[in-house]
Design an enzyme around this catalytic site. Structure first.
Site, PDB file in Angstrom:
ATOM      1  N   GLN A 131      70.305 -37.803 -22.885  1.00  0.00           N
ATOM      2  CA  GLN A 131      70.143 -39.022 -23.688  1.00  0.00           C
ATOM      3  C   GLN A 131      71.305 -39.960 -23.403  1.00  0.00           C
ATOM      4  OE1 GLN A 131      72.364 -39.626 -26.555  1.00  0.00           O
ATOM      5  NE2 GLN A 131      71.485 -41.672 -26.812  1.00  0.00           N
ATOM      6  N   TYR A 133      73.309 -43.578 -24.095  1.00  0.00           N
ATOM      7  CA  TYR A 133      73.603 -44.836 -24.786  1.00  0.00           C
ATOM      8  C   TYR A 133      74.173 -45.808 -23.765  1.00  0.00           C
ATOM      9  CZ  TYR A 133      72.979 -43.130 -29.590  1.00  0.00           C
ATOM     10  OH  TYR A 133      72.453 -42.652 -30.766  1.00  0.00           O
ATOM     11  N   THR A 159      68.337 -44.550 -25.132  1.00  0.00           N
ATOM     12  CA  THR A 159      68.092 -44.971 -26.517  1.00  0.00           C
ATOM     13  C   THR A 159      68.220 -46.481 -26.598  1.00  0.00           C
ATOM     14  OG1 THR A 159      68.854 -42.877 -27.438  1.00  0.00           O
ATOM     15  CG2 THR A 159      68.882 -44.780 -28.896  1.00  0.00           C
ATOM     16  N   ASP A 161      67.296 -48.471 -29.501  1.00  0.00           N
ATOM     17  CA  ASP A 161      67.248 -49.048 -30.850  1.00  0.00           C
ATOM     18  C   ASP A 161      68.596 -48.992 -31.565  1.00  0.00           C
ATOM     19  OD1 ASP A 161      67.327 -46.314 -31.213  1.00  0.00           O
ATOM     20  OD2 ASP A 161      65.742 -46.235 -32.725  1.00  0.00           O
ATOM     21  N   ARG A 168      74.742 -46.673 -42.786  1.00  0.00           N
ATOM     22  CA  ARG A 168      74.398 -45.411 -43.441  1.00  0.00           C
ATOM     23  C   ARG A 168      75.323 -45.209 -44.636  1.00  0.00           C
ATOM     24  NH1 ARG A 168      73.775 -42.460 -37.498  1.00  0.00           N
ATOM     25  NH2 ARG A 168      72.324 -44.067 -36.727  1.00  0.00           N
ATOM     26  N   HIS A 260      64.366 -43.634 -35.155  1.00  0.00           N
ATOM     27  CA  HIS A 260      65.669 -42.973 -35.191  1.00  0.00           C
ATOM     28  C   HIS A 260      65.820 -42.132 -36.457  1.00  0.00           C
ATOM     29  CE1 HIS A 260      69.290 -43.270 -32.553  1.00  0.00           C
ATOM     30  NE2 HIS A 260      69.858 -42.627 -33.548  1.00  0.00           N
ATOM     31  N   ARG A 263      67.406 -43.837 -39.478  1.00  0.00           N
ATOM     32  CA  ARG A 263      68.855 -44.049 -39.458  1.00  0.00           C
ATOM     33  C   ARG A 263      69.262 -45.411 -38.909  1.00  0.00           C
ATOM     34  NH1 ARG A 263      71.555 -39.014 -39.915  1.00  0.00           N
ATOM     35  NH2 ARG A 263      73.176 -39.328 -38.353  1.00  0.00           N
ATOM     36  N   ASP A 291      58.854 -39.001 -32.419  1.00  0.00           N
ATOM     37  CA  ASP A 291      59.762 -38.288 -33.306  1.00  0.00           C
ATOM     38  C   ASP A 291      59.906 -39.042 -34.621  1.00  0.00           C
ATOM     39  OD1 ASP A 291      61.884 -40.170 -33.355  1.00  0.00           O
ATOM     40  OD2 ASP A 291      63.253 -38.929 -32.209  1.00  0.00           O
ATOM     41  N   GLY A 293      60.677 -37.281 -38.590  1.00  0.00           N
ATOM     42  CA  GLY A 293      60.019 -36.664 -39.729  1.00  0.00           C
ATOM     43  C   GLY A 293      59.235 -35.405 -39.441  1.00  0.00           C
ATOM     44  N   ARG A 295      58.370 -31.802 -39.406  1.00  0.00           N
ATOM     45  CA  ARG A 295      58.886 -30.672 -40.194  1.00  0.00           C
ATOM     46  C   ARG A 295      57.954 -29.464 -40.164  1.00  0.00           C
ATOM     47  NH1 ARG A 295      62.361 -33.690 -39.598  1.00  0.00           N
ATOM     48  NH2 ARG A 295      63.734 -34.694 -41.131  1.00  0.00           N
ATOM     49  N   GLY A 314      64.446 -33.154 -34.382  1.00  0.00           N
ATOM     50  CA  GLY A 314      65.837 -33.524 -34.593  1.00  0.00           C
ATOM     51  C   GLY A 314      66.556 -32.716 -35.647  1.00  0.00           C
TER      52      GLY A 314
END
Length: 363
Positions: A131, A133, A159, A161, A168, A260, A263, A291, A293, A295, A314
């Protein structure tokens, strides 16, 4: 298994054990979202609203979760998502999680802000994605690309976004700092001391990230990156169908429909609600991952039914790491695999490919 010997029968169990195991500020860093955390909540609510219409009288005796992505055979259509500074939750950090991913037969995504260097991850074996940045120093960005290539990474995930970290509030209230010994191991130049220095206000980690990342990233940079690497190129953080179409036209190999994990932009659309329009827009010209959420194995099936080729997992990986190190991550991936196999068979699907024929409704 550690985790106080408690059973982990679903990811909710793993989450509870992890929360009890971690300092409050680290738990907030892992679990929190941006702003009022509306998008964080919306991701789960939207996935719950999606309902599957199973098919019956189909032979699922030999049901399988196996699939392929970018030429690699995978045990299931799942990869771990990059999550920064995993040594915050366990001393071995990304190394332990990567060993678990290899054992599970799924790709491990090592991040630019990994607390273990990319070379330590790839030497474990298995399928590793990197990944990326986009850094303020362009040459350092391409230096990271070369390191990922030289280390044997199988794909590059840019990435797109994060011009800067979303606000946060949990981290702001905690004045969150990295503890000594945890740092961005792939950024071998300069100093990350700002991330370790208690701020007068705000999050030290956010300040350090803002100093490192370039908010000037544009499609022109993506074009240049495409021309300078032969690795499959994935853009992560795409929600608009128009952006997905442009990525496909540019020769990008895949997009990740992602907000994200709630986030970044609070109030952004739930990722699952953006998935079908993106799939329609690219029309098979690039792969589509999902991706935010996820679970349960049923969540993976929902994404497949809506056209995704696979999902990224994640926070649950971090929960497993916090709960029981490598064995905890193995258990997380084992649970998802078991749940996905169960969901596929009960929906009348003998394979991942057949999941795309399952219809859904929104409850």
């Amino acid at each position: 298994m550690s985790g106080a010997g408690r059973e982990m029968l679903c990811l909710d169990d793993v989450e509870r054990i992890a929360r009890e195991s971690l300092p409050a500020d680290v738990w907030d860093f892992v679990s929190g979202g941006s702003g009022a955390e509306a998008t964080l909540s919306a991701n789960r609510a939207a996935l719950r609203r999606i309902e599957l219409i199973p098919r019956v009288l189909r032979d699922v005796e030999h049901c399988t979760t196996e699939t392929t992505l970018f030429g690699d055979s995978l045990a299931m259509p799942v990869a771990t998502a990059a999550f920064a500074y995993q040594r915050l939750v366990h001393p071995e950090g990304e190394v332990a999680a990567a060993r678990a991913a290899k054992a599970a037969g799924v790709p491990f995504t090592v991040g630019t802000l990994s607390s273990c260097p990319v070379e330590a991850i790839t030497e474990i074996g298995g399928t590793v994605w990197f990944q990326l940045y986009w850094l303020r120093d362009r040459e350092k960005t391409f230096e990271l690309v070369r390191r990922a290539e030289d280390a044997g990474c199988r794909a590059l995930m840019l990435t797109v976004d994060v011009p800067w970290m979303g606000r946060r509030l949990r981290d702001v209230r905690n004045r969150f700092v990295l503890p000594a010994g945890v740092e961005a191991a792939n950024l071998t130049w300069g100093s990350s001391s700002e991330a370790h220095r208690s701020p007068a206000s705000g999050s030290a980690v956010a300040s350090h990230t803002q100093a490192a990342l370039a908010p000037s990233l544009t499609w022109t940079d993506v074009e240049e990156l495409r021309s300078r690497t032969t690795l499959p190129l994935i853009l992560k953080g795409v929600l608009a169908a128009e952006d997905a179409r442009r990525a496909a036209d540019m020769g990008v190999d895949a997009v990740v429909v992602s907000n994200h994990g709630g986030r970044q932009l609070d109030g952004a659309v739930a990722s699952i609600d953006a998935l079908a329009p993106v799939v329609a827009a690219v029309d098979g010209d690039c792969r589509v991952l999902f991706d935010s959420g996820v679970r349960h194995g049923t969540d993976v099936l929902k994404a497949l039914a809506l056209g995704a080729d696979g999902v990224l997992l994640g926070r649950p990986v971090l929960w497993g790491l916090a709960a029981a190190g490598e064995q905890g991550v193995r258990r997380v991936l084992e649970l998802v695999a078991e749940e996905l196999l169960d969901a596929l068979g009960l929906a009348g699907c003998g394979s991942v490919a057949e999941a795309r024929a399952i219809n859904t409704v929104t409850g």
